[in-house]
Scaffold this active site. Structure first.
Site, PDB file in Angstrom:
ATOM      1  N   ASP A  69      77.861  49.726   8.116  1.00  0.00           N
ATOM      2  CA  ASP A  69      76.808  49.652   7.093  1.00  0.00           C
ATOM      3  C   ASP A  69      77.377  49.952   5.701  1.00  0.00           C
ATOM      4  OD1 ASP A  69      74.294  48.776   7.815  1.00  0.00           O
ATOM      5  OD2 ASP A  69      73.606  50.728   8.558  1.00  0.00           O
ATOM      6  N   LYS A  85      69.055  42.344  14.509  1.00  0.00           N
ATOM      7  CA  LYS A  85      70.496  42.636  14.593  1.00  0.00           C
ATOM      8  C   LYS A  85      71.017  42.397  16.006  1.00  0.00           C
ATOM      9  CE  LYS A  85      70.011  45.824  10.766  1.00  0.00           C
ATOM     10  NZ  LYS A  85      70.009  47.217  10.281  1.00  0.00           N
ATOM     11  N   GLN A 136      69.982  53.227  12.299  1.00  0.00           N
ATOM     12  CA  GLN A 136      68.925  52.530  11.555  1.00  0.00           C
ATOM     13  C   GLN A 136      68.141  53.517  10.688  1.00  0.00           C
ATOM     14  OE1 GLN A 136      68.249  49.101  11.507  1.00  0.00           O
ATOM     15  NE2 GLN A 136      66.891  49.691   9.831  1.00  0.00           N
TER      16      GLN A 136
END
Ligand code: BQF
Length: 294
Positions: A121, A54, A98
């Site tokens: 997300d 990422k 994460q």
């Protein structure tokens, strides 16, 4: 006939080049450079690799990124305080925490603490609800990546029977909602199957499109699919491989080699859905910087 291989790695590269062009234009015009925040807790090797992907992808697109690393023994209040700081940081357009998190931290509490406007997300219930209602929302990265693949390979979805295998909140559930919705890609008749489904093979044999998101290597075998089916493999399983540098290799949820001859389209692992997941996160971050969603 052998299936067309959906090259997610190449598609993701194309999307990242498109994003870079747009960021170059934004920079020329003195606009807001997209800025992704990321919080990584602990030292899970898979998470380390995902975060690396990422951060590197942000660099490739000219995005700013800020990685906040914390040890596995961080307390939940400490993590929530970091999230508050990111919510209030006007330069950070969107951020992710994460997953998975250590056992002593409640993922639901953490997700609820993220400002939905910065939830790139798409895991916050506000974004899930907006997605389900068809209101502009940050779409979860993997389902959004799958839609983008179907679109860019001009795969027909209208009226098709799509069988989703696996009911997770981040893949199975949302992709079922998205593909059953109006428009393209969409207008599918969707069957959502899971561990308690009886006669799974009976269901998958009827599928024009299979979305495999189970988390078990080679779970979908050639005898389970119809000739000409479209196979989207979301699995990223680490299987032991003594000949590989790291001692393991990645394997999907479908028996790729066996399905190649029977499917019309198929995604490989690695290089299929995974890179598209990362590209989707970047698309969401650009939209956040433009305040395009809300
Ligand atoms: C590839 C993920 C399960 C749980 C949490 C490219 C990625 C993976 C594979 C990647 C994933 C999976 C990510 C490949 C991010 C996708 O070449 O096949 C990229 O970085 N992903 C994540 O952040 O969290 C996960 C899967």
């Amino acid at each position: 006939m052998s299936a067309t291989i959906i090259d997610g790695k190449h598609l993701a590269k194309t999307i990242k080049e498109e994003l870079k062009h747009e960021v170059d234009r934004i920079r020329e015009n003195g606009g807001k450079i997209p800025h992704l925040g990321a919080v990584l807790v602990g030292e899970n090797p898979a998470s380390e690799s995902y975060i690396r992907n990422k951060v590197r992808s942000c660099e490739q697109c000219g995005f700013k990124s800020t990685l906040i690393r914390k040890p596995a023994n961080i307390t939940q209040p400490q993590l929530l305080s970091i999230i508050q700081d990111l919510n209030q940081d006007d330069d950070v357009d969107g951020f992710i925490v994460q997953l998975p998190l250590p056992d002593h931290i409640d993922e639901e509490t953490v997700t609820l603490a993220i400002d939905p406007k910065k939830d790139v997300d798409g895991f916050h219930p506000v974004n899930f609800g907006r997605m389900a209602l068809g209101i502009p929302a940050y779409l979860p990265a993997t389902p959004n990546g799958i839609l983008e693949m179907l679109k860019r390979y001009n795969i027909e979805t209208s009226g098709k029977h799509c069988v989703v295998v696996g009911r997770s909140n981040i893949v199975g559930k949302p992709i079922s909602i998205l593909l059953s919705g109006k428009g393209y890609p969409g207008n599918c008749t969707v069957t959502l199957t899971h561990s308690r489904t009886q006669n799974l093979k009976e269901e998958t044999l009827r599928a024009d499109i299979i979305i495999a998101a189970i988390g078990r290597p080679d779970f979908i075998t050639a005898d389970m699919i119809k000739e000409g089916a479209v196979i989207i493999d979301v699995g990223i399983n680490r299987v032991e491989d003594v000949t590989a540098k790291r001692g393991y290799r990645l394997k999907g949820d479908v028996d790729y080699n066996a399905l190649l001859a029977k499917a019309s389209f198929i995604t490989p692992v690695p290089g299929g859905v995974g890179p598209m997941t990362v590209a989707s996160l970047l698309m969401n971050t650009l939209n956040a910087s433009k305040k395009l969603i809300y």
